[in-house]
Each structure stands twice: as C-alpha cells, then as structure tokens.
Design a protein around this motif. Structure first.
Motif, PDB file in Angstrom:
ATOM      1  N   MET A  56      49.437  64.699  26.829  1.00 42.96           N
ATOM      2  CA  MET A  56      49.338  64.892  28.276  1.00 42.96           C
ATOM      3  C   MET A  56      50.274  63.962  29.021  1.00 42.96           C
ATOM      4  SD  MET A  56      45.482  65.702  29.611  1.00 42.96           S
ATOM      5  CE  MET A  56      46.046  65.699  31.298  1.00 42.96           C
ATOM      6  N   ASP A  57      50.385  62.741  28.545  1.00 39.31           N
ATOM      7  CA  ASP A  57      51.262  61.772  29.195  1.00 39.31           C
ATOM      8  C   ASP A  57      52.715  62.238  29.151  1.00 39.31           C
ATOM      9  OD1 ASP A  57      51.653  59.133  30.458  1.00 39.31           O
ATOM     10  OD2 ASP A  57      52.748  58.670  28.615  1.00 39.31           O
ATOM     11  N   GLN A  58      53.126  62.764  28.009  1.00 43.59           N
ATOM     12  CA  GLN A  58      54.496  63.279  27.899  1.00 43.59           C
ATOM     13  C   GLN A  58      54.714  64.454  28.842  1.00 43.59           C
ATOM     14  OE1 GLN A  58      56.176  63.529  23.758  1.00 43.59           O
ATOM     15  NE2 GLN A  58      54.101  62.911  23.152  1.00 43.59           N
ATOM     16  N   LEU A  59      53.732  65.341  28.928  1.00 44.80           N
ATOM     17  CA  LEU A  59      53.838  66.510  29.797  1.00 44.80           C
ATOM     18  C   LEU A  59      53.777  66.111  31.272  1.00 44.80           C
ATOM     19  CD1 LEU A  59      51.415  68.671  27.650  1.00 44.80           C
ATOM     20  CD2 LEU A  59      53.853  69.151  27.955  1.00 44.80           C
ATOM     21  N   PHE A  60      52.958  65.128  31.584  1.00 42.53           N
ATOM     22  CA  PHE A  60      52.848  64.621  32.953  1.00 42.53           C
ATOM     23  C   PHE A  60      54.196  64.069  33.424  1.00 42.53           C
ATOM     24  CE2 PHE A  60      51.942  61.316  36.080  1.00 42.53           C
ATOM     25  CZ  PHE A  60      51.059  61.956  36.941  1.00 42.53           C
ATOM     26  N   LYS A  61      54.863  63.347  32.548  1.00 40.72           N
ATOM     27  CA  LYS A  61      56.164  62.765  32.898  1.00 40.72           C
ATOM     28  C   LYS A  61      57.239  63.828  33.096  1.00 40.72           C
ATOM     29  CE  LYS A  61      55.207  58.318  30.737  1.00 40.72           C
ATOM     30  NZ  LYS A  61      55.378  57.450  29.534  1.00 40.72           N
ATOM     31  N   TYR A  79      36.421  65.199  28.518  1.00 38.83           N
ATOM     32  CA  TYR A  79      36.761  65.463  29.916  1.00 38.83           C
ATOM     33  C   TYR A  79      36.760  64.167  30.726  1.00 38.83           C
ATOM     34  CZ  TYR A  79      37.282  67.716  34.375  1.00 38.83           C
ATOM     35  OH  TYR A  79      37.776  68.091  35.598  1.00 38.83           O
ATOM     36  N   ARG A  80      35.735  63.354  30.550  1.00 42.13           N
ATOM     37  CA  ARG A  80      35.667  62.097  31.313  1.00 42.13           C
ATOM     38  C   ARG A  80      36.837  61.172  30.956  1.00 42.13           C
ATOM     39  NH1 ARG A  80      29.623  62.276  30.378  1.00 42.13           N
ATOM     40  NH2 ARG A  80      28.720  62.778  32.401  1.00 42.13           N
ATOM     41  N   TYR A  81      37.183  61.138  29.688  1.00 46.18           N
ATOM     42  CA  TYR A  81      38.282  60.280  29.232  1.00 46.18           C
ATOM     43  C   TYR A  81      39.607  60.728  29.831  1.00 46.18           C
ATOM     44  CZ  TYR A  81      41.554  58.055  25.944  1.00 46.18           C
ATOM     45  OH  TYR A  81      42.577  57.342  25.376  1.00 46.18           O
ATOM     46  N   VAL A  82      39.876  62.022  29.758  1.00 45.23           N
ATOM     47  CA  VAL A  82      41.148  62.539  30.266  1.00 45.23           C
ATOM     48  C   VAL A  82      41.207  62.439  31.790  1.00 45.23           C
ATOM     49  CG1 VAL A  82      42.595  64.591  30.469  1.00 45.23           C
ATOM     50  CG2 VAL A  82      41.505  64.057  28.293  1.00 45.23           C
ATOM     51  N   ALA A  83      40.120  62.816  32.463  1.00 48.03           N
ATOM     52  CA  ALA A  83      40.096  62.750  33.926  1.00 48.03           C
ATOM     53  C   ALA A  83      40.256  61.321  34.416  1.00 48.03           C
ATOM     54  CB  ALA A  83      38.789  63.345  34.448  1.00 48.03           C
ATOM     55  N   GLY A  84      39.680  60.375  33.682  1.00 51.21           N
ATOM     56  CA  GLY A  84      39.823  58.979  34.065  1.00 51.21           C
ATOM     57  C   GLY A  84      41.216  58.442  33.834  1.00 51.21           C
ATOM     58  N   THR A  85      41.906  58.994  32.843  1.00 56.02           N
ATOM     59  CA  THR A  85      43.263  58.544  32.526  1.00 56.02           C
ATOM     60  C   THR A  85      44.286  59.154  33.477  1.00 56.02           C
ATOM     61  OG1 THR A  85      42.610  58.410  30.192  1.00 56.02           O
ATOM     62  CG2 THR A  85      44.968  58.335  30.671  1.00 56.02           C
ATOM     63  N   PHE A  86      44.027  60.377  33.921  1.00 53.66           N
ATOM     64  CA  PHE A  86      44.945  61.085  34.818  1.00 53.66           C
ATOM     65  C   PHE A  86      44.197  61.541  36.072  1.00 53.66           C
ATOM     66  CE2 PHE A  86      46.585  61.667  30.526  1.00 53.66           C
ATOM     67  CZ  PHE A  86      47.919  61.293  30.671  1.00 53.66           C
ATOM     68  N   PRO A  87      43.854  60.616  36.955  1.00 53.94           N
ATOM     69  CA  PRO A  87      43.037  60.983  38.118  1.00 53.94           C
ATOM     70  C   PRO A  87      43.747  61.884  39.112  1.00 53.94           C
ATOM     71  CG  PRO A  87      43.801  58.706  38.278  1.00 53.94           C
ATOM     72  CD  PRO A  87      44.164  59.174  36.905  1.00 53.94           C
ATOM     73  N   GLY A  88      45.068  61.988  39.029  1.00 53.79           N
ATOM     74  CA  GLY A  88      45.791  62.768  40.022  1.00 53.79           C
ATOM     75  C   GLY A  88      46.088  64.201  39.637  1.00 53.79           C
ATOM     76  N   VAL A  89      45.647  64.637  38.454  1.00 57.00           N
ATOM     77  CA  VAL A  89      45.992  65.989  38.012  1.00 57.00           C
ATOM     78  C   VAL A  89      44.859  66.970  38.302  1.00 57.00           C
ATOM     79  CG1 VAL A  89      47.401  65.030  36.132  1.00 57.00           C
ATOM     80  CG2 VAL A  89      45.069  65.820  35.651  1.00 57.00           C
ATOM     81  N   ALA A  90      45.214  68.244  38.334  1.00 60.11           N
ATOM     82  CA  ALA A  90      44.216  69.316  38.398  1.00 60.11           C
ATOM     83  C   ALA A  90      43.819  69.618  36.961  1.00 60.11           C
ATOM     84  CB  ALA A  90      44.804  70.553  39.066  1.00 60.11           C
ATOM     85  N   LEU A  91      42.599  69.266  36.595  1.00 60.55           N
ATOM     86  CA  LEU A  91      42.161  69.358  35.204  1.00 60.55           C
ATOM     87  C   LEU A  91      41.012  70.346  35.066  1.00 60.55           C
ATOM     88  CD1 LEU A  91      42.374  68.239  32.286  1.00 60.55           C
ATOM     89  CD2 LEU A  91      40.694  66.499  32.952  1.00 60.55           C
TER      90      LEU A  91
END
Length: 283
Positions: A161-166, A190-202
């Motif tokens: 996700m980090d690579q795709l986010f960048k 879900y909680r882990y990913v949402a907490g790591t990327f708070p600015g995305v539509a997940l």
C-alpha cells in the motif's frame, strides 16, 4: 457513525456465469441499479474477452446507459495499461479499478504478471487516470491471506500500500478474494491499515459464504469501515480463484444490518425492489 458508502457490483456478480447474458439484459439491469442511488456501480471490465468472456460487451453496455439524472459513479475494472487507455475514453466511467494481488501466485494467475510488473502497470494507470480526470482504485487482492503458500502478513499488505500510495493512489479496497478472512482478521487488518493511512479512502471487498457474511460485516462496521462492495443476492466471486463456495456479500445482508443499527443507507427502496425483481432475468 459516518455515512456508509456502497459499491454495488453487477460486474463481479455476472463475470463468472458461463451462459452469455445478452447485452440488453445487462444494460437494463444496470440502468435499474442506477436508480437505487448507490455511490458506485462496478459495471464492467476492459480485459481480454478470452479471460472473461462475459465482459466482452462492456463498451456496448456503457453506450446503452442513461446517466444524465444520476450521481452514481461508474467503475470499470482493467488488468493492464491497454485496458485503462480504453476505459478512460468513456465519459461516464469515473473510476478505474485495478486488482493488485499481494500474492505473486495469484497475480500471475489473474493477470499474467509478476508483482514487480504489476507495480509498473499501476504507475502507468495512475498517470493515465490523472491526465483524464479519473479516479484510480486499487484492490489489494488476497489481502487477508491466500491458499497458495505465498508470504502474507499485515506488514506485507501495508508495504505494498505504501508503494501504491507514493504513486498517487488514494482509493483502496482490501479484498478477500477466496473468503479466507475471519471477523477477527477483518477487524485487525482494517484497523491497522486505516491507522497507517488515515488519509485514504479505504473500503472492503469481501467474498464469503452466506453463513459467514453477517459476522464479517459486523466486524467491519465495528472496526470503523464505512465503504463496502456488495452484490445483490450475493452472486459472483472471482472466476480465476476457482472457488464455487464463496461469492460476494449480499447487498441485502448489509442493508439489513444497517437497518438494525439505525443507519440510513440513503437508497431508494422502490428502485431496489424493482432491480431485485429484474435480477431473475439476469441470473
């Protein structure tokens, strides 16, 4: 709770059916679903007709739709750059979805590419989307584990996700392609990913047996998920996974749970009932 966003998935529901569904029937069904008021409709895919014969008429279906009085976004799936280049030529298609598997085995099986090649493909698709005013959406396929023995962990999911986010992706869906997720695993990831990327539509794109769907939806809602992919009557699934036991989570299962919790989905009940009746012509 925030407003719940629902993506209805007729494409995913129809794509594995061997009998070819006439183009006019597909278009009529999708037109009825447009009246319901979903946030997004997953209407078709621009992929090889050899891979998914049922979707060979997506372009013709789109031409038959009247979207003039509708706010629902149309979503089309692509598997490569060529598909993205075709999809963006359709004004009504606002979202371009790409299934990116965190399982190398499934990425090869589903799109005939390695993960490294898939990352390069996403980079090109994002650029095409941005130039043409479309939203790139990446499904993290096999996001909850896989039956192929490939390495998997929440950290691996987040690393991709980090690579795709960048690259500029801001819309993601954690996808349980073969129904391996558990309620506990859904909530935890879900909680882990949402907490790591708070600015995305997940969002969540879950496949499940009907008996397990409710508990998975409860876990997702309790974990804070407000974006769901579902399909009327729970049809569909991934034909490349060759698992006949799991399908999409039924839209009515989600609507029932939202009703019990006093959450208004904002849908037109009469239009929903009409689409439900017409689904017998499709399936």
């Amino acid at each position: 709770m925030q407003r719940i966003s629902i993506t209805e998935c007729p494409r995913d529901a129809m794509q594995g059916i061997r009998r070819f569904i006439p183009t006019e029937v597909k278009a009529a069904y999708i037109q009825l679903l447009l009246k319901v008021g979903f946030d997004r409709l997953d209407v078709g895919s621009f992929v090889s007709p050899r891979a998914i014969p049922q979707m060979k008429d997506t372009a013709e279906v789109l031409k038959r739709l009247d979207t003039s009085a509708n706010a629902t976004q149309l979503l089309a799936i692509v598997a490569n750059v060529r598909g993205a280049e075709e999809a963006v030529t359709y004004t009504d298609v606002g979202v371009i979805g790409f299934p990116f598997s965190v399982s190398e085995t499934f990425q090869l099986r589903n799109a005939n590419s390695t993960l490294a090649q898939a990352l390069d493909t996403v980079r090109e698709i994002v650029a095409i989307c941005h130039v043409n005013g479309k939203i790139p959406l990446v499904y993290l396929s096999m996001g909850f584990g896989n039956p192929y023995g490939d390495p998997w962990s929440p950290t691996i999911v987040v690393d991709y996700m980090d690579q795709l986010f960048k690259m500029g992706v801001r819309d993601f869906a954690l996808a349980d392609t073969v129904g391996t997720s558990t309620p506990e695993g859904i909530a935890r990831l879900y909680r882990y990913v949402a907490g790591t990327f708070p600015g995305v539509a997940l969002g969540l794109h879950l496949h499940s047996t009907p008996s397990e769907s409710r508990n998975k939806l409860i876990a997702a809602l309790d974990a804070g998920c407000t974006r769901f992919d579902t399909a009327l009557r729970g049809f569909g699934g991934c034909p490349m996974a060759e698992d006949q036991l799991t399908g999409n989570i039924a839209t009515e299962a989600l609507l029932q749970l939202l009703y019990e919790r006093g959450i208004d989905a904002g849908l037109d009940g009469d239009a929903w009932a009409e689409a439900l009746r017409y689904s017998n012509e499709v399936f």
